[in-house]
Design a protein around this motif. Structure first.
Motif, short mmCIF file in Angstrom:
data_model
loop_
_atom_site.label_atom_id
_atom_site.label_comp_id
_atom_site.label_asym_id
_atom_site.label_seq_id
_atom_site.Cartn_x
_atom_site.Cartn_y
_atom_site.Cartn_z
N ILE A 56 0.83 -1.20 0.00
CA ILE A 56 0.00 0.00 0.00
C ILE A 56 0.86 1.25 0.00
O ILE A 56 1.94 1.29 0.60
N ARG A 57 0.42 2.27 -0.72
CA ARG A 57 1.14 3.53 -0.81
C ARG A 57 0.62 4.49 0.26
O ARG A 57 -0.48 4.32 0.80
N PHE A 58 1.41 5.52 0.56
CA PHE A 58 1.09 6.45 1.65
C PHE A 58 1.32 7.90 1.22
O PHE A 58 2.23 8.19 0.45
N GLY A 59 0.54 8.79 1.81
CA GLY A 59 0.81 10.20 1.61
C GLY A 59 -0.31 11.09 2.09
O GLY A 59 -1.40 10.61 2.44
N PRO A 60 -0.06 12.39 2.11
CA PRO A 60 -1.11 13.33 2.49
C PRO A 60 -2.07 13.58 1.35
O PRO A 60 -1.66 13.75 0.20
#
Length: 349
Positions: A56-60
Motif C-alpha cells: 500500500i502507498r502512503f501520503g497526504p
C-alpha cells in the motif's frame, strides 16, 4: 479503477495501524490522511505503518502549502518514500479554508492557486534534484539542499482541487493528477475531468495517464439506512468547506444547506445534523449497501474518466468523535474495508 482508503487519523493509533495493515492485505492502492492540525500527525502514523505493510502507498491528501512550508513537505515525502521502499506520494493545495480561518488567515488574500502552483514547482524540484535556488513570489531559496532522497524515480505529486476551472487545468498541465474532493454527480465530474483534460492537452500530455481521483465521503453497511444516517452525521461538516458553485454542480442549493453550515460553524453539531436533510446527505455522499454504493459510482463517477476512488470512510468512532452521536451497529472501519473489497472493488477485477 483503483480504490484507496482516506482516513481522518482520529481513531486510537493502534486501531489505525491495524486498519492500514488490513487495507494493505486487501489490495487497496493507497492510504491517505489529512495533514491538518485537527487530527493526529499522519507523518508519524505512516512511518509506524511502513514496516507493517508491503504494497500500500502512503501520503497526504492533502498537505497545505500555507501551513506547511513546501520544502518541508518535500523532505517529509522523500523520507517517507525511503521508509516505505518507494511507496510515497503527495497531494498539495492551500488546504482547508475553515482551518486557515482558525489561524486568522483569509484564503481570499493569499492567492491560493498561484501559491499552490509555485509550491508544486518547489516540491517537484527538491524531490527531483535534491537542491533548489529559486526566487518566486511566495517562496525563495538560495542553494537550499536536502539529503532526504526518494527511492522512486519520480515520486508522484498531485494537486487537490474543488472549485475550478483553473485549478483543474493546472493539475492536468503541471502535476501527476488531481484529487477532486467532495463531488458526487456526473455533472460535477464531467466539469472537473473536462478541465483536467484541457490542461493536460495544452501541455501535450495524455490526460488518461494522470491520477484522477474522486475523494468522497463513504459509509457502507449491509443495512443501507444505517450507512446513510452515518453519512448524514458528517455531510454538513464536510460541506461547510465546499464552494457554492461546487454545491450547485452536485445538485445542492447553497441556501438549503446554509442553516446547517451556520449551526456547525457555531459549534452546534447536533443542530447542524438535524438541519441536514436526508436528501442533501444522499446527494453529498456515497452511502448505503455495497450494491447501492457500487451503483452510484458506476452511474455518477466512473463515466467521466475518474480512475481512482478515494474513500473517506465514516464509521461510528468518527461520528462519535465529531458529533457525539452514538450509532450502534454501524460497521466499523475494518468491516467497511472488507465490504468495499469483497463487494465493490471486485466489480473491476
Amino acid at each position: 479503477m483503483k480504490f484507496s482508503y482516506a482516513m481522518l487519523p482520529d481513531h486510537p493509533v493502534q486501531e489505525s495501524l491495524e486498519s492500514i495493515r488490513l487495507a494493505d492485505e486487501l489490495g487497496f492502492h493507497a492510504c491517505y490522511a489529512a495533514d491538518e492540525t485537527w487530527h493526529k500527525d499522519m507523518w508519524q502514523l505512516f512511518a509506524a505503518a511502513a514496516a507493517r505493510t508491503s504494497r500500500i502507498r502512503f501520503g497526504p491528501s492533502l498537505s497545505s502549502v500555507v501551513l506547511r512550508e513546501p520544502t518541508l513537505i518535500a523532505q517529509a515525502l522523500a523520507t517517507l518514500d525511503e521508509l516505505t521502499g518507494g511507496r510515497a506520494e503527495g497531494v498539495l493545495s492551500c488546504g482547508n479554508f475553515g482551518l486557515l480561518a482558525q489561524y486568522r488567515t483569509d484564503w481570499r488574500r493569499i492567492r491560493p492557486l498561484s501559491r499552490t502552483k509555485e509550491a508544486l514547482h518547489v516540491v517537484r524540484t527538491l524531490l527531483d534534484d535534491g537542491a533548489i535556488t529559486y526566487d518566486g513570489e511566495f517562496f525563495s531559496y538560495d542553494g537550499l539542499f536536502t539529503f532526504a532522497r526518494p527511492v522512486q524515480n519520480r515520486l508522484p505529486v498531485m494537486l487537490g482541487a474543488m472549485r475550478g476551472p483553473k485549478s483543474f487545468e493546472a493539475a492536468g498541465k503541471l502535476s501527476d493528477g488531481c484529487h477532486h474532493a467532495l463531488s458526487y454527480t456526473r455533472e460535477a465530474y464531467d466539469y472537473a475531468v473536462g478541465h483536467i483534460r484541457a490542461g493536460a492537452e495544452r501541455a501535450g500530455r495524455d490526460w488518461r495517464t494522470l491520477d484522477i481521483g474522486a475523494w468522497v465521503v463513504v459509509a457502507v453497511d449491509t443495512d443501507g439506512a444505517r450507512a446513510r444516517e452515518a453519512a448524514r452525521s458528517m455531510v454538513g461538516i464536510y460541506a461547510s468547506s465546499m464552494p457554492e458553485e461546487q454545491l450547485r454542480r452536485n445538485g445542492v442549493d447553497p441556501g438549503e444547506l446554509a442553516p446547517a453550515v451556520d449551526a456547525i460553524a457555531k459549534g452546534d453539531l447536533a443542530r447542524g445534523i438535524e438541519l441536514t436533510s436526508p436528501a442533501v446527505a444522499e446527494r453529498l455522499s456515497v452511502a448505503g449497501t455495497p450494491e447501492e454504493c457500487l451503483e452510484k459510482i458506476r452511474r455518477e463517477i466512473e463515466p467521466s474518466g475518474v480512475n481512482h476512488m478515494i474513500c473517506a470512510l465514516t464509521d461510528r468512532t468518527l461520528v462519535k468523535a465529531f458529533t457525539g452521536r452514538e450509532l450502534d451497529g454501524l460497521a466499523d472501519v475494518n468491516t467497511q474495508l472488507r465490504l468495499l473489497h469483497d463487494r465493490i472493488m471486485s466489480a473491476w477485477e
